[in-house]
Scaffold this active site. Structure first.
Site, PDB file in Angstrom:
ATOM      1  N   ASP A  55       6.268 -18.237  30.492  1.00 44.40           N
ATOM      2  CA  ASP A  55       4.919 -17.826  30.634  1.00 44.40           C
ATOM      3  C   ASP A  55       4.226 -18.646  31.277  1.00 44.40           C
ATOM      4  OD1 ASP A  55       3.972 -18.143  28.727  1.00 44.40           O
ATOM      5  OD2 ASP A  55       4.317 -16.260  27.674  1.00 44.40           O
ATOM      6  N   ASP A  94       0.016  -8.649  19.357  1.00 45.50           N
ATOM      7  CA  ASP A  94       0.884  -6.860  19.623  1.00 45.50           C
ATOM      8  C   ASP A  94       2.040  -7.397  20.028  1.00 45.50           C
ATOM      9  OD1 ASP A  94       1.080  -8.840  21.624  1.00 45.50           O
ATOM     10  OD2 ASP A  94       0.090  -7.528  23.087  1.00 45.50           O
ATOM     11  N   HIS A 106       4.078  -9.265  21.551  1.00 45.78           N
ATOM     12  CA  HIS A 106       4.858  -9.686  22.679  1.00 45.78           C
ATOM     13  C   HIS A 106       5.602 -10.628  21.900  1.00 45.78           C
ATOM     14  CE1 HIS A 106       0.790 -12.345  23.960  1.00 45.78           C
ATOM     15  NE2 HIS A 106       1.619 -13.041  23.528  1.00 45.78           N
ATOM     16  N   GLU A 123       4.492  -8.006  27.198  1.00 43.67           N
ATOM     17  CA  GLU A 123       3.556  -6.807  26.171  1.00 43.67           C
ATOM     18  C   GLU A 123       3.550  -5.584  26.005  1.00 43.67           C
ATOM     19  OE1 GLU A 123       1.252  -8.349  25.181  1.00 43.67           O
ATOM     20  OE2 GLU A 123      -0.541  -9.251  26.346  1.00 43.67           O
TER      21      GLU A 123
HETATM   22  C1  GLP Z   1       0.704 -16.807  23.837  1.00 42.06           C
HETATM   23  C2  GLP Z   1       2.299 -16.849  24.852  1.00 42.06           C
HETATM   24  C3  GLP Z   1       3.072 -17.090  23.996  1.00 42.06           C
HETATM   25  C4  GLP Z   1       3.266 -18.032  22.599  1.00 42.06           C
HETATM   26  C5  GLP Z   1       2.110 -16.472  21.536  1.00 42.06           C
HETATM   27  C6  GLP Z   1       1.931 -16.568  20.719  1.00 42.06           C
HETATM   28  O1  GLP Z   1      -0.364 -15.817  24.443  1.00 42.06           O
HETATM   29  N1  GLP Z   1       2.132 -15.431  25.934  1.00 42.06           N
HETATM   30  O2  GLP Z   1       4.364 -17.005  24.828  1.00 42.06           O
HETATM   31  O3  GLP Z   1       4.119 -17.764  22.164  1.00 42.06           O
HETATM   32  O4  GLP Z   1       1.089 -16.498  23.246  1.00 42.06           O
HETATM   33  O5  GLP Z   1       0.669 -18.126  20.707  1.00 42.06           O
HETATM   34  P1  GLP Z   1       0.004 -18.451  19.884  1.00 42.06           P
HETATM   35  O6  GLP Z   1       2.099 -19.538  19.212  1.00 42.06           O
HETATM   36  O7  GLP Z   1      -0.654 -19.604  19.984  1.00 42.06           O
HETATM   37  O8  GLP Z   1      -0.019 -18.212  18.554  1.00 42.06           O
END
Ligand code: GLP
Length: 264
Positions: A79, A150, A152, A157
């Protein structure tokens, strides 16, 4: 290492972040060796965010030590924020180059990250092209995932459909709040993002969902033990035959069937 027995998603629990990074890096190296030996190439789906950083450090170390080569590896990131300039320090593209790709022997043309500077009217065609490129590469051998608070995966989402594909999405309030620190404040976080879809993720041959820390414990419980539902898109992983949640103790602490006491 311990496993949560009653979980709906295969779960591996390790004492801390270093163990998690080593274990998952081992797995990725094994997939690269096997796929390149069998088919002459390997396709990895990669995630931005803080959770995979230890794994990326391990992969860099092993590549620089000559234990594994990325010369025949292609990568597709999950993403990217939209809109965002590709060289913006907060873009996933820039972060991934800095934290991983620049330190590997991977050919730059084999690295793919959704383009955050695609004009809005060109986004649908760019998303379709991203899907085609994944397919043309032979599909993902291994997909690395983090999880948002959340639930995702990627930026799929709450409410994202199981058959969703690469597309432009509106970011959830929790996601934008969690990204506020990187952007200075919440109002500066882009409202939209490009993400590969749930269906695209589920086509990977092997999936690793990673989570660390107490702040992910509640959503991990829902992802691993909850009924499959679009409100927590990580629950869709339960239907995949080869998906594993790799958790440190803190992230696993609310798994009811663990009794809160994973082994070391
Ligand atoms: C982000 C990305 C995801 C990521 C997740 C967790 O917003 N869209 O690809 O895996 O949220 O992020 P983190 O590893 O910094 O907790």
């Amino acid at each position: 290492m311990a496993a949560s027995e009653g979980a709906r998603l295969r779960t591996v629990i390790v004492p801390d972040a270093e163990d998690l990074a080593r274990l998952v890096a081992d797995r990725i190296v094994a997939v690269i060796r096997r796929a390149t030996a069998e088919r002459g190439r390997c396709v990895l789906g990669l995630a931005a965010g803080s959770t995979p950083l230890g794994i990326y450090e391990e992969l860099i170390r092993r590549c620089q030590a000559g234990e594994v080569s990325f010369a025949k590896v292609a990568t597709f990131n999950l993403d990217e924020y939209w809109p965002i300039a590709p060289d913006d320090p907060r873009s996933f593209r820039r972060a991934m180059w800095h934290q991983l790709f620049a330190q590997l022997d991977i050919p730059p043309k084999s690295v793919h990250v959704p383009a955050g500077d695609t004009p809005r009217d060109a986004v649908p065609a760019a998303c379709a092209a991203y899907e085609r490129a994944i397919r043309a590469a032979g599909g993902m051998d291994f997909q690395l995932l983090g999880i948002g608070r959340d639930g995702h995966i990627g930026f799929n989402e709450p409410g994202s459909a199981a058959d969703s594909r690469t597309r432009l999405v509106t970011l959830d309030a929790i996601t934008r709040r969690d990204a506020a620190a990187q952007f200075g404040d919440e109002a500066s976080v882009p409202r939209e993002a490009i993400t590969i879809g749930v269906a695209t993720i589920l086509e990977a041959r092997e999936i690793a969902l990673l989570a660390m820390g107490e702040r992910k414990a509640e959503i991990v419980r829902r992802a691993v033990e909850g009924e499959p539902a679009a409100e927590v898109t990580a629950t869709f992983l339960q239907r995949h035959p080869n998906a594993t949640a790799y958790l440190d103790r803190a992230a696993a602490s609310r798994l009811t069937r663990m009794g809160g006491q994973p082994e070391g």
